[in-house]
Design a protein around this motif. Structure first.
Motif, PDB file in Angstrom:
ATOM      1  N   LYS A   1      76.591  -8.629 123.786  1.00  8.14           N
ATOM      2  CA  LYS A   1      77.167  -7.671 122.668  1.00  8.14           C
ATOM      3  C   LYS A   1      75.970  -7.296 121.634  1.00  8.14           C
ATOM      4  CE  LYS A   1      80.261 -10.981 122.094  1.00  8.14           C
ATOM      5  NZ  LYS A   1      81.435 -11.999 121.517  1.00  8.14           N
ATOM      6  N   THR A   2      76.164  -5.942 121.545  1.00  5.73           N
ATOM      7  CA  THR A   2      75.190  -5.296 120.772  1.00  5.73           C
ATOM      8  C   THR A   2      75.643  -4.611 119.415  1.00  5.73           C
ATOM      9  OG1 THR A   2      73.301  -5.330 122.020  1.00  5.73           O
ATOM     10  CG2 THR A   2      72.913  -4.149 120.296  1.00  5.73           C
ATOM     11  N   TYR A   3      75.713  -5.350 118.335  1.00  7.25           N
ATOM     12  CA  TYR A   3      76.141  -4.468 117.033  1.00  7.25           C
ATOM     13  C   TYR A   3      75.245  -3.750 116.271  1.00  7.25           C
ATOM     14  CZ  TYR A   3      80.494  -7.240 117.556  1.00  7.25           C
ATOM     15  OH  TYR A   3      81.786  -7.772 117.994  1.00  7.25           O
ATOM     16  N   TRP A   4      75.460  -2.808 115.701  1.00  8.24           N
ATOM     17  CA  TRP A   4      74.566  -2.270 114.907  1.00  8.24           C
ATOM     18  C   TRP A   4      75.020  -2.287 113.243  1.00  8.24           C
ATOM     19  CZ3 TRP A   4      73.391   3.324 116.950  1.00  8.24           C
ATOM     20  CH2 TRP A   4      72.482   3.152 118.160  1.00  8.24           C
TER      21      TRP A   4
ATOM     22  N   GLU B   1      71.688 -13.671 116.936  1.00  2.00           N
ATOM     23  CA  GLU B   1      70.284 -13.169 117.284  1.00  2.00           C
ATOM     24  C   GLU B   1      70.185 -11.742 116.435  1.00  2.00           C
ATOM     25  OE1 GLU B   1      67.426 -12.898 121.067  1.00  2.00           O
ATOM     26  OE2 GLU B   1      69.706 -12.960 121.219  1.00  2.00           O
ATOM     27  N   TYR B   2      68.924 -11.726 115.782  1.00  2.00           N
ATOM     28  CA  TYR B   2      68.912 -10.397 115.221  1.00  2.00           C
ATOM     29  C   TYR B   2      67.528  -9.805 115.242  1.00  2.00           C
ATOM     30  CZ  TYR B   2      66.291 -12.407 111.411  1.00  2.00           C
ATOM     31  OH  TYR B   2      65.340 -13.242 110.510  1.00  2.00           O
ATOM     32  N   VAL B   3      67.440  -8.326 115.297  1.00  2.00           N
ATOM     33  CA  VAL B   3      66.288  -7.815 115.257  1.00  2.00           C
ATOM     34  C   VAL B   3      66.273  -6.279 114.556  1.00  2.00           C
ATOM     35  CG1 VAL B   3      66.952  -6.373 117.505  1.00  2.00           C
ATOM     36  CG2 VAL B   3      64.539  -6.952 117.072  1.00  2.00           C
ATOM     37  N   THR B   4      65.339  -6.259 113.860  1.00  2.00           N
ATOM     38  CA  THR B   4      65.066  -4.873 112.923  1.00  2.00           C
ATOM     39  C   THR B   4      64.672  -3.814 113.970  1.00  2.00           C
ATOM     40  OG1 THR B   4      64.409  -6.221 111.171  1.00  2.00           O
ATOM     41  CG2 THR B   4      63.826  -3.780 111.099  1.00  2.00           C
ATOM     42  N   ILE B   5      65.801  -2.723 113.679  1.00  2.00           N
ATOM     43  CA  ILE B   5      65.474  -1.345 114.309  1.00  2.00           C
ATOM     44  C   ILE B   5      64.694  -0.395 113.749  1.00  2.00           C
ATOM     45  CG2 ILE B   5      66.622   0.657 115.319  1.00  2.00           C
ATOM     46  CD1 ILE B   5      68.843  -1.155 116.174  1.00  2.00           C
TER      47      ILE B   5
ATOM     48  N   PRO C   1      67.929  -3.359 122.317  1.00  3.11           N
ATOM     49  CA  PRO C   1      67.000  -3.728 121.253  1.00  3.11           C
ATOM     50  C   PRO C   1      66.403  -5.190 121.411  1.00  3.11           C
ATOM     51  CG  PRO C   1      68.642  -2.775 120.139  1.00  3.11           C
ATOM     52  CD  PRO C   1      69.259  -3.037 121.489  1.00  3.11           C
ATOM     53  N   PHE C   2      67.144  -6.023 122.148  1.00  4.69           N
ATOM     54  CA  PHE C   2      66.931  -7.401 122.149  1.00  4.69           C
ATOM     55  C   PHE C   2      65.772  -7.681 123.513  1.00  4.69           C
ATOM     56  CE2 PHE C   2      70.590  -7.312 119.913  1.00  4.69           C
ATOM     57  CZ  PHE C   2      70.214  -8.342 118.893  1.00  4.69           C
ATOM     58  N   ALA C   3      65.696  -6.501 124.310  1.00  2.00           N
ATOM     59  CA  ALA C   3      64.825  -6.778 125.636  1.00  2.00           C
ATOM     60  C   ALA C   3      63.538  -7.412 125.353  1.00  2.00           C
ATOM     61  CB  ALA C   3      64.769  -5.684 126.244  1.00  2.00           C
TER      62      ALA C   3
ATOM     63  N   MET D   1      62.429  -8.907 122.670  1.00  2.00           N
ATOM     64  CA  MET D   1      62.589 -10.156 122.024  1.00  2.00           C
ATOM     65  C   MET D   1      62.582 -11.321 122.999  1.00  2.00           C
ATOM     66  SD  MET D   1      65.144 -11.346 119.043  1.00  2.00           S
ATOM     67  CE  MET D   1      65.074 -12.786 118.254  1.00  2.00           C
ATOM     68  N   LYS D   2      63.532 -10.900 124.141  1.00  4.16           N
ATOM     69  CA  LYS D   2      63.651 -11.781 125.141  1.00  4.16           C
ATOM     70  C   LYS D   2      62.021 -12.041 125.880  1.00  4.16           C
ATOM     71  CE  LYS D   2      68.166 -10.429 126.029  1.00  4.16           C
ATOM     72  NZ  LYS D   2      69.114  -9.764 126.859  1.00  4.16           N
ATOM     73  N   LYS D   3      61.359 -11.280 126.069  1.00  2.00           N
ATOM     74  CA  LYS D   3      60.083 -11.118 126.661  1.00  2.00           C
ATOM     75  C   LYS D   3      59.059 -11.995 126.030  1.00  2.00           C
ATOM     76  CE  LYS D   3      60.346  -6.726 129.035  1.00  2.00           C
ATOM     77  NZ  LYS D   3      59.864  -5.282 128.925  1.00  2.00           N
ATOM     78  N   LYS D   4      59.094 -12.053 124.574  1.00  4.96           N
ATOM     79  CA  LYS D   4      58.409 -12.651 123.797  1.00  4.96           C
ATOM     80  C   LYS D   4      58.624 -14.157 123.924  1.00  4.96           C
ATOM     81  CE  LYS D   4      57.634  -9.114 120.391  1.00  4.96           C
ATOM     82  NZ  LYS D   4      58.016  -8.489 118.957  1.00  4.96           N
ATOM     83  N   LYS D   5      59.955 -14.392 124.286  1.00  2.00           N
ATOM     84  CA  LYS D   5      60.400 -15.979 124.214  1.00  2.00           C
ATOM     85  C   LYS D   5      60.092 -16.436 125.447  1.00  2.00           C
ATOM     86  CE  LYS D   5      64.332 -15.758 121.047  1.00  2.00           C
ATOM     87  NZ  LYS D   5      65.776 -15.851 120.959  1.00  2.00           N
ATOM     88  N   ARG D   6      59.738 -15.671 126.571  1.00  2.00           N
ATOM     89  CA  ARG D   6      59.582 -16.327 127.840  1.00  2.00           C
ATOM     90  C   ARG D   6      58.041 -16.793 127.765  1.00  2.00           C
ATOM     91  NH1 ARG D   6      61.820 -11.179 130.201  1.00  2.00           N
ATOM     92  NH2 ARG D   6      63.751 -11.840 130.727  1.00  2.00           N
TER      93      ARG D   6
END
Length: 334
Positions: free
Chosen positions: A175-178, A223-227, A325-327, A329-334
């Motif tokens: 789920k992605t909330y804004w 989980e959160y990320v700035t847009i 927007p989390f895609a 972020m996931k790559k950075k964690k791998r």
């Protein structure tokens, strides 16, 4: 509703059955959301201990069954449907943003409750009578707060609803909330792991951070990320809850000092000064989960007028955001 607490024994024919299947057999009108609430609060117990929906039962065990709502009266349902005005039927059908043989997705507007209560007579669950009763009636599989807008999924059959509910229970729904929040969270992306506990009752109920071992505390992860940012005053965030606690996103953003704008319950002085004329700036933008039949289901909800007002005030353009927007972020964690 029956006021009786029952203690039942597990028989041969129920040996090895999951708790949720046990309830579905005996009380088919008790949906996944209702059962999970009873389990989380410890009202359902097996041999005196707490259990989960997927706990398997064994012959001879006792299961405590709390007072349950009575099964719906089919005639009453028909009367309620007959009470829907043509305008109400057109309204709920106008909210549909996706439909196939198994699923309906609506863009729930801010201010419309999902389910009823003592002071709530108009809600999504009532309006679902627009599609019919019995097997024709769509089923709720998750919830949104009254003042949160966005994607709300419905199962068009008991089987589809069960599979969708299962995806939520197994955390297979992304789920992605804004949200528009006060200030600029640092770091710009991250993970909030803060247990929450409910305090108060009904309209006065509020969720607060808790110690992990505090009685009644529930694990909560976001989980959160700035847009984008509107200077130092306001940030447009993407929020992804990994648990489904009441008011989780609102309480978590308050906990890190960046309350969601327009939130009268979890706001702070800074957010309130920026929220004049705005309602809750929280929108369930996108959901991705397994389709009940095959493949994946990806639904996006256009901006509700309530959050659109916030975007317009602070100069945000919805087209700036990536689909997920989390895609990165996931790559950075791998």
């Amino acid at each position: 509703m029956s006021n009786e607490v029952k203690t039942l024994y597990i028989t041969d024919g129920e040996d090895g059955i999951r708790v949720d299947r046990f309830f579905k057999r005996r009380w088919p009108h008790i949906n996944h959301v209702m059962l999970n609430k009873l389990l989380r609060s410890g009202q359902v117990r097996v041999d005196g201990g707490r259990v989960k929906a997927d706990t398997r039962l064994a012959i001879g065990q006792t299961i405590r069954v709390p007072p349950l709502p009575a099964a719906p009266d089919v005639d009453q349902q028909k009367r309620e449907r007959a009470m829907l005005s043509p305008q109400e039927i057109r309204f709920i059908r106008s909210l549909v943003i996706y439909e196939d043989e198994d699923v309906i997705a609506i863009n729930k507007p801010s201010g419309l409750a999902v389910q009823g209560g003592t002071k709530t007579k108009n809600h999504v669950d009532r309006l679902l009578s627009a599609w019919g009763e019995g097997l024709e009636r769509p089923r709720l599989v998750h919830r949104l707060d009254r003042d949160t807008s966005g994607v709300l999924l419905l199962g068009k059959s008991p089987q589809a609803a069960a599979r969708l509910s299962g995806a939520f229970a197994k955390r297979r729904a992304n789920k992605t909330y804004w949200a528009l929040v006060v200030g600029n969270p640092k770091p710009e992306e991250g993970y909030i792991d803060v247990p929450l506990i409910k305090k108060g009752f009904h309209d006065r109920e509020i969720v607060q951070p808790a110690e992990p071992n505090e009685v009644g505390a529930e694990a909560a992860e976001t989980e959160y990320v700035t847009i984008s940012r509107a200077g130092p005053r306001v940030t447009w965030m993407a929020l992804r809850p990994h648990t489904g606690r009441t008011h989780q996103l609102r309480a978590h953003m308050q906990a890190i000092g960046h309350s969601i704008l327009g939130d009268p319950k979890y706001g702070n002085e800074a957010s309130q000064s920026l929220s004049e004329g705005l309602q809750l700036q929280l929108h369930h933008r996108r959901i991705e989960l397994p389709h009940p039949t095959s493949g994946s289901l990806i639904i996006e909800a256009p901006l509700d007028p309530v959050i659109k007002a916030g975007f317009d005030r602070f100069g945000f353009d919805e087209h700036e955001a990536e689909n997920d927007p989390f895609a990165n972020m996931k790559k950075k964690k791998r």
